[in-house]
Design a protein around this motif. Structure first.
Motif, PDB file in Angstrom:
ATOM      1  N   SER A  67     -29.103 -37.491  11.293  1.00 45.32           N
ATOM      2  CA  SER A  67     -29.157 -36.428  10.291  1.00 45.32           C
ATOM      3  C   SER A  67     -30.443 -35.610  10.364  1.00 45.32           C
ATOM      4  O   SER A  67     -30.552 -34.557   9.739  1.00 45.32           O
ATOM      5  CB  SER A  67     -29.013 -37.021   8.884  1.00 45.32           C
ATOM      6  OG  SER A  67     -30.068 -37.928   8.618  1.00 45.32           O
ATOM      7  N   LEU A  68     -31.425 -36.092  11.099  1.00 37.76           N
ATOM      8  CA  LEU A  68     -32.669 -35.348  11.295  1.00 37.76           C
ATOM      9  C   LEU A  68     -32.994 -35.351  12.786  1.00 37.76           C
ATOM     10  O   LEU A  68     -33.242 -36.395  13.374  1.00 37.76           O
ATOM     11  CB  LEU A  68     -33.813 -35.984  10.496  1.00 37.76           C
ATOM     12  CG  LEU A  68     -35.205 -35.385  10.664  1.00 37.76           C
ATOM     13  CD1 LEU A  68     -35.209 -33.901  10.370  1.00 37.76           C
ATOM     14  CD2 LEU A  68     -36.205 -36.103   9.757  1.00 37.76           C
ATOM     15  N   ASN A  76     -35.218 -33.586  16.107  1.00 38.84           N
ATOM     16  CA  ASN A  76     -36.486 -32.934  16.430  1.00 38.84           C
ATOM     17  C   ASN A  76     -36.344 -32.069  17.675  1.00 38.84           C
ATOM     18  O   ASN A  76     -35.930 -32.567  18.735  1.00 38.84           O
ATOM     19  CB  ASN A  76     -37.568 -33.985  16.676  1.00 38.84           C
ATOM     20  CG  ASN A  76     -37.791 -34.871  15.473  1.00 38.84           C
ATOM     21  OD1 ASN A  76     -37.781 -34.397  14.350  1.00 38.84           O
ATOM     22  ND2 ASN A  76     -37.979 -36.162  15.692  1.00 38.84           N
ATOM     23  N   ASN A 105     -30.434 -26.460   7.386  1.00 40.00           N
ATOM     24  CA  ASN A 105     -31.817 -26.553   6.922  1.00 40.00           C
ATOM     25  C   ASN A 105     -32.732 -26.940   8.078  1.00 40.00           C
ATOM     26  O   ASN A 105     -32.375 -27.780   8.909  1.00 40.00           O
ATOM     27  CB  ASN A 105     -31.944 -27.586   5.800  1.00 40.00           C
ATOM     28  CG  ASN A 105     -31.226 -27.143   4.541  1.00 40.00           C
ATOM     29  OD1 ASN A 105     -31.232 -25.971   4.194  1.00 40.00           O
ATOM     30  ND2 ASN A 105     -30.599 -28.091   3.854  1.00 40.00           N
ATOM     31  N   GLU A 158     -37.843 -29.241  13.015  1.00 43.49           N
ATOM     32  CA  GLU A 158     -37.004 -30.301  12.459  1.00 43.49           C
ATOM     33  C   GLU A 158     -35.725 -29.690  11.908  1.00 43.49           C
ATOM     34  O   GLU A 158     -35.766 -28.731  11.139  1.00 43.49           O
ATOM     35  CB  GLU A 158     -37.744 -31.035  11.336  1.00 43.49           C
ATOM     36  CG  GLU A 158     -38.957 -31.801  11.821  1.00 43.49           C
ATOM     37  CD  GLU A 158     -39.666 -32.541  10.695  1.00 43.49           C
ATOM     38  OE1 GLU A 158     -40.400 -33.509  11.012  1.00 43.49           O
ATOM     39  OE2 GLU A 158     -39.498 -32.161   9.517  1.00 43.49           O
ATOM     40  N   TYR A 202     -32.038 -30.460   9.927  1.00 42.53           N
ATOM     41  CA  TYR A 202     -31.410 -31.433   9.039  1.00 42.53           C
ATOM     42  C   TYR A 202     -29.896 -31.243   8.998  1.00 42.53           C
ATOM     43  O   TYR A 202     -29.391 -30.117   8.951  1.00 42.53           O
ATOM     44  CB  TYR A 202     -31.971 -31.296   7.613  1.00 42.53           C
ATOM     45  CG  TYR A 202     -33.465 -31.512   7.518  1.00 42.53           C
ATOM     46  CD1 TYR A 202     -33.976 -32.752   7.162  1.00 42.53           C
ATOM     47  CD2 TYR A 202     -34.357 -30.478   7.788  1.00 42.53           C
ATOM     48  CE1 TYR A 202     -35.351 -32.958   7.078  1.00 42.53           C
ATOM     49  CE2 TYR A 202     -35.734 -30.676   7.706  1.00 42.53           C
ATOM     50  CZ  TYR A 202     -36.220 -31.917   7.347  1.00 42.53           C
ATOM     51  OH  TYR A 202     -37.569 -32.116   7.278  1.00 42.53           O
ATOM     52  N   ASP A 203     -29.184 -32.366   9.000  1.00 46.96           N
ATOM     53  CA  ASP A 203     -27.731 -32.397   8.746  1.00 46.96           C
ATOM     54  C   ASP A 203     -26.948 -31.453   9.658  1.00 46.96           C
ATOM     55  O   ASP A 203     -26.089 -30.691   9.205  1.00 46.96           O
ATOM     56  CB  ASP A 203     -27.441 -32.065   7.279  1.00 46.96           C
ATOM     57  CG  ASP A 203     -28.106 -33.052   6.329  1.00 46.96           C
ATOM     58  OD1 ASP A 203     -28.112 -34.260   6.649  1.00 46.96           O
ATOM     59  OD2 ASP A 203     -28.630 -32.617   5.296  1.00 46.96           O
ATOM     60  N   SER A 204     -27.228 -31.518  10.938  1.00 49.43           N
ATOM     61  CA  SER A 204     -26.488 -30.719  11.918  1.00 49.43           C
ATOM     62  C   SER A 204     -25.342 -31.544  12.486  1.00 49.43           C
ATOM     63  O   SER A 204     -25.262 -32.756  12.270  1.00 49.43           O
ATOM     64  CB  SER A 204     -27.413 -30.274  13.044  1.00 49.43           C
ATOM     65  OG  SER A 204     -27.894 -31.418  13.750  1.00 49.43           O
ATOM     66  N   SER A 234     -34.903 -38.728  15.123  1.00 47.51           N
ATOM     67  CA  SER A 234     -36.036 -39.126  14.286  1.00 47.51           C
ATOM     68  C   SER A 234     -35.853 -40.520  13.708  1.00 47.51           C
ATOM     69  O   SER A 234     -36.525 -40.884  12.753  1.00 47.51           O
ATOM     70  CB  SER A 234     -36.201 -38.136  13.141  1.00 47.51           C
ATOM     71  OG  SER A 234     -35.081 -38.211  12.281  1.00 47.51           O
ATOM     72  N   SER A 282     -39.312 -37.767   8.830  1.00 47.62           N
ATOM     73  CA  SER A 282     -39.766 -36.402   9.068  1.00 47.62           C
ATOM     74  C   SER A 282     -41.258 -36.430   9.351  1.00 47.62           C
ATOM     75  O   SER A 282     -42.056 -36.840   8.504  1.00 47.62           O
ATOM     76  CB  SER A 282     -39.477 -35.520   7.849  1.00 47.62           C
ATOM     77  OG  SER A 282     -40.233 -34.324   7.908  1.00 47.62           O
TER      78      SER A 282
END
Length: 480
Positions: free
Chosen positions: A123-124, A126, A156, A167, A169-171, A192, A307
């Motif tokens: 979900s996170l 880099n 995001n 960073e 998020y939620d891709s 991450s 993060s």
């Protein structure tokens, strides 16, 4: 290598999604040299003659990632490679080529699989971005097109500008794949996912509290524990700073829910504040603490997504609020071990920079190697030659102190571990990812350049019949 390069370039072009509005495309070639590349002597030649712009220098300057800055000049590079091949194969003994070509050991295009450097989509994610020394206009346009791409899809993100790190998020995995194939300022994409050092496997929680801290009213130095929280339901409560503001989990900084409630940060905090004294006293009686504890909570379980930006923000804010805070303990690392001579991570770079700018020191664990027990039935130090025993980021940090595990369990009496002796490294600890022997001759090896910096008591495996496992004789007790 030349054949693979041409095939990879063709494949890279086929992968592009032409419906995505990207103003420019850049190809990269990674070249490994026979020895260290002397930038002062040769760099300008490679740029002016071959149109190659150095973007990333790694493996102690044995390997350079070049952007193909001028395609016409790069074609001249290809012609020289072909000339070398023809002459060495005696196909054309009169042909000339640039002698600097002979300095190359191997080369390849930076392809999509090279960019996607993660095992599992999380979900996170880099994204490490290219940092071009000039011609920033075109690079800026590619960056802005990437930002628009993310905004159009309501993704995001956050940019860490110091380390050129994005960073996301939620891709979805397909979105990450599409970014790797189309936006050529992205050099690598990693996960991450981070884990604590799993005390349940290597330590025995001590759940009875037969001791009190007798000097909690003294003016003691402070240590920041960057972990899963510090439980205030233990005798440590009297030395925990009453400040819950350094917390990114949504749970109390004074609750430690890791390892099914046994905790993790609490045990780390006890080691930081009490050291060996608690073991000499069997966790009983009145003990003097060496420090007070600031809970900096970044996880609420044994693993999760970290993060880097959030961690750095917590550290900077803690330092601003408590200027005398000099020491931090970080026992959470990324889950994947580093490959041999892999680049230093943006995470370790940011921690190095923080330590330097704020005159602080972070004590960082190497991370545990969970596969050690599976692959070993006895103690053999040759196991550490395998890549799987390499440290995990950010343990490669250069300005901070990295600590591995010795087999000692701080128990009195006969040593019960499988290691040769209690001062030897335990098999679940990790070693440096830097292998100088593969890059330099013996007379250039630096024997002071290694990780971890020290090893300290961490417990050991023990024999259980014909097998090796964790038990009650060689593991180390920790506060729960």
């Amino acid at each position: 290598y030349l054949s693979n390069l041409k095939n990879d370039i063709a494949k890279r072009l086929q992968e592009r999604n032409l419906t995505i509005d990207v103003p420019e495309h850049i190809e990269y070639i990674r070249i490994q040299f026979q020895s260290q590349f002397d930038i002062a002597t040769y760099y300008q030649h490679w740029f002016k003659e071959f149109g190659l712009l150095g973007i990333n220098f790694s493996k102690l300057n044995h390997e350079i990632l070049f952007a193909i800055y001028d395609k016409d000049l790069f074609n001249y590079f290809i012609i020289n490679i072909e000339g070398f091949i023809q002459k060495e194969l005696k196909e054309n003994i009169t042909i000339d080529y640039d002698n600097k070509i002979k300095y190359i050991k191997e080369f390849k295009l930076l392809s999509t699989p090279d960019i996607l450097q993660y095992r599992y989509h999380t979900s996170l994610m880099n994204l490490n971005l290219a940092d071009f020394p000039f011609d920033e206009i075109s690079v800026r346009e590619i960056y802005l097109s990437l930002i628009k791409y993310l905004e159009d899809r309501n993704i995001n993100f956050r940019l860490l500008s110091d380390s050129n790190h994005l960073e996301i998020y939620d891709s979805t995995e397909s979105l990450i794949d599409e970014i790797a194939k189309n936006f050529d300022i992205v050099l690598s994409i990693t996960s991450s996912l981070a884990t604590v050092i799993k005390p349940s496997e290597f330590n025995l929680p001590e759940r009875s509290y037969g001791f009190e801290i007798e000097n909690s009213d003294e003016d003691l130095p402070m240590v920041g524990i960057i972990d899963t929280g510090i439980s205030n339901q233990t005798p440590l409560a009297s030395i925990i700073i009453n400040d819950d503001s350094f917390n990114i989990t949504g749970t109390s900084a004074f609750a430690d829910n890791a390892d099914r409630g046994s905790g993790h940060g609490t045990g780390v905090a006890a080691l930081a504040a009490l050291g060996r004294k608690a073991y000499h006293n069997n966790f009983s009686g009145n003990l003097k603490a060496d420090a007070k504890l600031l809970s900096i909570k970044i996880l609420d379980s044994n693993s999760g997504f970290i993060s880097e930006g959030d961690v750095l923000t917590l550290l900077k804010n803690a330092k601003i609020k408590y200027p005398d805070l000099k020491l931090f303990v970080l026992t959470t690392c990324y889950q994947a071990n580093k490959s041999n001579n892999e680049d230093y991570s943006t995470y370790s770079y940011e921690l190095d920079k923080f330590a330097y700018e704020n005159d602080c020191l972070l004590i960082i664990c190497t991370a545990n190697n969970d596969d050690a027990m599976v692959t070993n039935s006895h103690y053999d130090l040759n196991y550490f030659f395998s890549e799987i025993t390499n440290i995990c980021s950010p343990a490669e940090s250069m300005n901070n102190l990295t600590v591995g595990a010795a087999a000692d369990s701080l128990r009195d009496g006969l040593f019960e571990g499988i290691s040769t002796s209690k001062e030897f490294p335990t098999l679940f600890t990790r070693k440096s990812h830097i292998d100088l022997h593969s890059l330099f001759p013996k007379n250039k090896i630096n024997r002071f350049y290694f990780r971890p910096d020290v090893i300290e008591s961490g417990g050991d495996y023990e024999h259980q019949g014909r097998f090796v496992g964790t038990g009650s004789k060689a593991t180390m007790e920790i506060l729960s």
